[in-house]
Design a protein around this motif. Structure first.
Motif, PDB file in Angstrom:
ATOM      1  N   VAL A 141       0.852  -1.192   0.000  1.00  0.00           N
ATOM      2  CA  VAL A 141       0.000   0.000   0.000  1.00  0.00           C
ATOM      3  C   VAL A 141       0.890   1.245   0.000  1.00  0.00           C
ATOM      4  CG1 VAL A 141      -1.790   1.275   1.275  1.00  0.00           C
ATOM      5  CG2 VAL A 141      -1.762  -1.235   1.341  1.00  0.00           C
ATOM      6  N   SER A 142       0.586   2.188  -0.889  1.00  0.00           N
ATOM      7  CA  SER A 142       1.311   3.466  -0.848  1.00  0.00           C
ATOM      8  C   SER A 142       0.310   4.590  -0.626  1.00  0.00           C
ATOM      9  CB  SER A 142       2.083   3.701  -2.151  1.00  0.00           C
ATOM     10  OG  SER A 142       1.185   3.861  -3.223  1.00  0.00           O
ATOM     11  N   ASN A 143       0.796   5.711  -0.100  1.00  0.00           N
ATOM     12  CA  ASN A 143      -0.072   6.896   0.050  1.00  0.00           C
ATOM     13  C   ASN A 143       0.657   8.117  -0.476  1.00  0.00           C
ATOM     14  OD1 ASN A 143       1.795   7.216   2.144  1.00  0.00           O
ATOM     15  ND2 ASN A 143       0.309   8.164   3.501  1.00  0.00           N
ATOM     16  N   CYS A 144       0.017   9.277  -0.441  1.00  0.00           N
ATOM     17  CA  CYS A 144       0.598  10.524  -0.992  1.00  0.00           C
ATOM     18  C   CYS A 144       0.621  11.583   0.090  1.00  0.00           C
ATOM     19  CB  CYS A 144      -0.256  11.052  -2.127  1.00  0.00           C
ATOM     20  SG  CYS A 144      -0.277  10.038  -3.565  1.00  0.00           S
ATOM     21  N   PRO A 145       1.564  11.538   1.006  1.00  0.00           N
ATOM     22  CA  PRO A 145       1.507  12.529   2.078  1.00  0.00           C
ATOM     23  C   PRO A 145       1.905  13.943   1.663  1.00  0.00           C
ATOM     24  CG  PRO A 145       3.247  10.905   2.514  1.00  0.00           C
ATOM     25  CD  PRO A 145       2.631  10.564   1.183  1.00  0.00           C
ATOM     26  N   ALA A 146       3.146  14.163   1.232  1.00  0.00           N
ATOM     27  CA  ALA A 146       3.654  15.542   1.106  1.00  0.00           C
ATOM     28  C   ALA A 146       2.869  16.397   0.107  1.00  0.00           C
ATOM     29  CB  ALA A 146       5.126  15.505   0.722  1.00  0.00           C
ATOM     30  N   VAL A 147       2.292  15.771  -0.917  1.00  0.00           N
ATOM     31  CA  VAL A 147       1.632  16.564  -1.962  1.00  0.00           C
ATOM     32  C   VAL A 147       0.392  17.315  -1.455  1.00  0.00           C
ATOM     33  CG1 VAL A 147       2.471  15.076  -3.811  1.00  0.00           C
ATOM     34  CG2 VAL A 147       0.222  14.663  -2.838  1.00  0.00           C
ATOM     35  N   VAL A 148      -0.112  16.921  -0.306  1.00  0.00           N
ATOM     36  CA  VAL A 148      -1.319  17.590   0.200  1.00  0.00           C
ATOM     37  C   VAL A 148      -0.999  18.664   1.247  1.00  0.00           C
ATOM     38  CG1 VAL A 148      -2.715  15.520  -0.166  1.00  0.00           C
ATOM     39  CG2 VAL A 148      -1.733  15.935   2.093  1.00  0.00           C
ATOM     40  N   ASP A 149       0.276  18.820   1.571  1.00  0.00           N
ATOM     41  CA  ASP A 149       0.627  19.691   2.707  1.00  0.00           C
ATOM     42  C   ASP A 149       0.132  21.124   2.532  1.00  0.00           C
ATOM     43  OD1 ASP A 149       1.846  17.496   3.745  1.00  0.00           O
ATOM     44  OD2 ASP A 149       3.901  18.221   3.520  1.00  0.00           O
ATOM     45  N   ASP A 150       0.460  21.725   1.363  1.00  0.00           N
ATOM     46  CA  ASP A 150       0.069  23.124   1.163  1.00  0.00           C
ATOM     47  C   ASP A 150      -1.446  23.287   1.193  1.00  0.00           C
ATOM     48  OD1 ASP A 150       1.988  25.244   0.862  1.00  0.00           O
ATOM     49  OD2 ASP A 150       2.842  24.101  -0.799  1.00  0.00           O
ATOM     50  N   ALA A 151      -2.133  22.442   0.415  1.00  0.00           N
ATOM     51  CA  ALA A 151      -3.594  22.602   0.300  1.00  0.00           C
ATOM     52  C   ALA A 151      -4.280  22.407   1.649  1.00  0.00           C
ATOM     53  CB  ALA A 151      -4.148  21.626  -0.734  1.00  0.00           C
ATOM     54  N   THR A 152      -3.809  21.437   2.428  1.00  0.00           N
ATOM     55  CA  THR A 152      -4.454  21.185   3.725  1.00  0.00           C
ATOM     56  C   THR A 152      -4.129  22.308   4.709  1.00  0.00           C
ATOM     57  OG1 THR A 152      -4.131  18.833   3.262  1.00  0.00           O
ATOM     58  CG2 THR A 152      -4.864  19.411   5.476  1.00  0.00           C
ATOM     59  N   ALA A 153      -2.872  22.765   4.684  1.00  0.00           N
ATOM     60  CA  ALA A 153      -2.502  23.863   5.592  1.00  0.00           C
ATOM     61  C   ALA A 153      -3.231  25.151   5.193  1.00  0.00           C
ATOM     62  CB  ALA A 153      -0.990  24.069   5.592  1.00  0.00           C
TER      63      ALA A 153
END
Ligand SMILES: O=CC(=O)O
Length: 329
Positions: free
Chosen positions: A121-133
């Motif tokens: 299983v892989s996920n995509c953590p860092a790519v959402v940092d800006d949008a979520t912050a």
């Protein structure tokens, strides 16, 4: 050389339609192109299922046999298939080797059951940092300033005079922002909160090195509760963090605290929040995530001091493109 034996499926039932409707200016083409680029290395298959039952029977009918990779778009795929729990994982094609989860939080996937079946299983953590912050900053400002009250006053036609609706809000400048879970999103949020003159304290299981903390003060969990003017939840949902903020925790907070949640609904006990809001312990809240999405506790919906978003913290064209291109784990 490109191998064509890889077959990829998406649990997006109607990728084209949902991308078109979410991007009014036609820029969906670039997102769609990014997805279609995958056809250089894979046959892209879209399951026909519109709900979990249909998806399970599609798997059982063996129509998806030969599939090697599932690309699942959070949180949309959850709405179709429900959680990737033991039942669903056992039903998946025997050929399946990878689940590429296009979200940061992977609480919807039973990773132990995947591991037992030999599925990575892989996920995509860092790519959402800006949008979520960015979403957290929006909710912090909205909750501190009481902007939801103002929006409602206009929409309800109760803004009759030139006087803005009561009560007066608060400036972020000089306030203490407590971040529970200072990972990628938390660190990003800290940098953005600096611009608004907020002082950041944080709590993690492990203290960050100075470079990552970037001036944020490490405190114990109880100190975080006691000292925060605004408490932002940025931690993953798991067995240890479920309802980590509940009645006992609210009782340790300052009266008038502001609560912001852009992580997962399950980390915050909604009944306890509604009560804390009613009692005035919590002044206001900004929420993007809920315990039983898309259902929201009626006590939150009816409270004008709560600014609500429909889990759209990562919903941008840019995030979706990066999710297909820059897989992290
Ligand atoms: O909720 C969105 C994500 O986990 O990326």
């Amino acid at each position: 050389m490109v191998e064509r034996h890889l077959i990829s499926i998406s649990t997006l039932v109607s990728l084209n339609d949902s991308f078109k409707s979410s991007t009014p200016n036609g820029s969906f083409f670039s997102t769609l192109e990014t997805w279609e680029k995958l056809s250089d290395i894979a046959d892209l298959i879209k399951p026909q299922a519109a709900n979990r039952e249909q998806f399970l029977s599609e798997c059982k009918s063996r129509k998806l046999d030969g599939v090697v990779v599932i690309c699942d778009r959070a949180p949309a795929s959850m709405a179709t298939t429900g959680p990737f729990d033991e039942e669903l994982i056992q039903a998946l094609p025997k050929t399946l080797k990878f689940i590429c989860h296009n979200g940061a939080g992977y609480d919807s996937i039973d990773v132990a059951a995947c591991t037992a079946r030999g599925i990575l299983v892989s996920n995509c953590p860092a790519v959402v940092d800006d949008a979520t912050a960015d979403t957290a900053i929006f909710l912090i400002l909205a909750a501190l300033r009481g902007f939801n009250n103002g929006i409602l006053a206009i929409r309800n036609g109760t803004w009759k005079s030139k006087v803005p609706p009561d009560p007066l809000g608060h400036d972020p400048q000089g306030k203490t922002l407590g971040i529970l879970g200072m990972g990628g999103v938390g660190c990003n949020l800290k940098r953005k909160a600096d611009v608004f003159g907020m002082k950041t304290i944080y709590h993690n299981r492990t203290r960050l090195d100075d470079e990552h903390a970037a001036g944020a003060e490490y405190v114990t969990f109880d100190e975080l509760l006691a000292r925060s003017d605004v408490l932002s939840l940025n931690l993953p949902l798991n067995a240890q963090t479920r309802n980590i903020i509940s009645t006992a925790e609210f009782s340790k907070m300052k009266t008038g605290v502001v609560i912001v949640n852009t992580a997962r609904g399950g980390v915050l006990d909604e009944n306890a929040l509604v009560k804390a809001l009613e009692e005035g312990k919590v002044w206001s809240a900004g929420l993007d995530v809920y315990q039983q999405e898309p259902n929201i506790h009626p006590g939150l919906v009816s409270n004008p001091h709560v600014c609500l978003l429909p889990h759209m913290g990562t919903s941008t064209v840019e995030v979706r493109q990066r999710r297909f291109c820059e897989r992290q784990n």
